[in-house]
Motif scaffolding. Structure first.
Motif, PDB file in Angstrom:
ATOM      1  N   ALA A  40       0.847  -1.199   0.000  1.00  0.00           N
ATOM      2  CA  ALA A  40       0.000   0.000   0.000  1.00  0.00           C
ATOM      3  C   ALA A  40       0.878   1.241   0.000  1.00  0.00           C
ATOM      4  O   ALA A  40       1.530   1.558   0.999  1.00  0.00           O
ATOM      5  N   ASN A  41       0.896   1.946  -1.120  1.00  0.00           N
ATOM      6  CA  ASN A  41       1.759   3.117  -1.267  1.00  0.00           C
ATOM      7  C   ASN A  41       1.025   4.432  -1.030  1.00  0.00           C
ATOM      8  O   ASN A  41       1.660   5.480  -0.932  1.00  0.00           O
ATOM      9  N   THR A  42      -0.285   4.396  -0.978  1.00  0.00           N
ATOM     10  CA  THR A  42      -1.071   5.608  -0.763  1.00  0.00           C
ATOM     11  C   THR A  42      -2.059   5.382   0.377  1.00  0.00           C
ATOM     12  O   THR A  42      -2.267   4.247   0.825  1.00  0.00           O
ATOM     13  N   THR A  43      -2.652   6.477   0.831  1.00  0.00           N
ATOM     14  CA  THR A  43      -3.642   6.377   1.901  1.00  0.00           C
ATOM     15  C   THR A  43      -4.846   5.554   1.444  1.00  0.00           C
ATOM     16  O   THR A  43      -5.380   4.744   2.213  1.00  0.00           O
TER      17      THR A  43
ATOM     18  N   GLU B  24      -7.793   0.297   1.660  1.00  0.00           N
ATOM     19  CA  GLU B  24      -8.226  -0.930   0.995  1.00  0.00           C
ATOM     20  C   GLU B  24      -7.767  -2.161   1.772  1.00  0.00           C
ATOM     21  O   GLU B  24      -8.529  -3.123   1.942  1.00  0.00           O
ATOM     22  N   VAL B  25      -6.521  -2.150   2.243  1.00  0.00           N
ATOM     23  CA  VAL B  25      -5.999  -3.286   3.005  1.00  0.00           C
ATOM     24  C   VAL B  25      -6.774  -3.456   4.305  1.00  0.00           C
ATOM     25  O   VAL B  25      -7.168  -4.575   4.676  1.00  0.00           O
TER      26      VAL B  25
END
Length: 217
Positions: A140-143, A148-149
């Protein structure tokens, strides 16, 4: 359409936590409990497992840094661990081990509340689930992707809680043969996901090594 990372995280966590596999074990552990007691223990076990996984989701990478462990190394180790879980699922070794663990708990008359052990830890928030949530958080590279995770984790834990609450009726409805088929299919899927984690870890390690060599030369 659902986001790609959410789908990947949901499938990974669902296979690793394995609500269909935990349900029959929980039914056996709580066979002497009332319906209300079994429901409370199921919800408590799920909540404790969620807390454990969230701690590792937020602070797992910091812990690895303190131990001087590269994330790619953890990705490879986590992939191998998940592959072993998949192997046990396909050949029904995981179910056998869980049943043996449940028998040991049942054999101890002093153990009444099974929500912490063995349900929350190690059945729900075991090493495989911890490795999976840490690897997914790294993806996960963005908020939005982080959300989503977490959404996938909440969804899987909600399904797990529902499966544990309905464990008794669910087992009578599905039967042992259907459960075995589902477990093996999930095991094959997990094996493919685990192989991808190892490939990504090796690719990252080689990339770092090539960058380091280029810098030295």
């Amino acid at each position: 359409m659902l986001p790609e990372l959410f789908i990947s995280a949901f499938v990974t966590l669902f296979v690793v936590i394995d609500p269909p596999g935990c349900a029959p074990i929980y039914a056996g552990l709580t066979k002497d409990a009332t319906t209300a007691q079994a429901r409370i223990m199921a919800l408590r076990a799920t909540a404790i497992a969620a807390a454990i996984l969230l701690v590792f989701a937020f602070f797992g990478e910091t812990l690895l840094g303190a131990l001087h462990i590269e994330l790619d190394s953890f990705r490879i180790a986590g992939g191998l661990m998940l592959f072993w879980i998949a192997f046990e699922m396909v050949f029904e070794k995981r179910t056998q081990r869980r049943e043996e663990r449940a028998d040991k708990v049942n054999a101890d008359p002093e153990v009444e509340d099974v929500s912490v052990f063995p349900m929350a830890m190690p059945m729900l928030a075991g090493p495989g689930a911890i490795a999976a949530i840490m690897l997914l958080m790294n993806e996960a590279n963005t908020t939005a992707e982080t959300i989503e995770v977490f959404a996938a984790l909440i969804a899987v834990l909600a399904i797990t809680a529902a499966a544990l609450v309905a464990a008794g009726p669910l087992i009578r409805l599905l039967g042992d043969r259907v459960e075995a088929v589902i477990t093996r299919l999930l095991g094959v899927l997990l094996a493919a996901l685990a192989a991808q984690y190892v490939i990504d870890g090796l690719r990252g390690s080689f990339a770092i090594a090539q960058t380091a060599n280029g810098t030295l030369t």
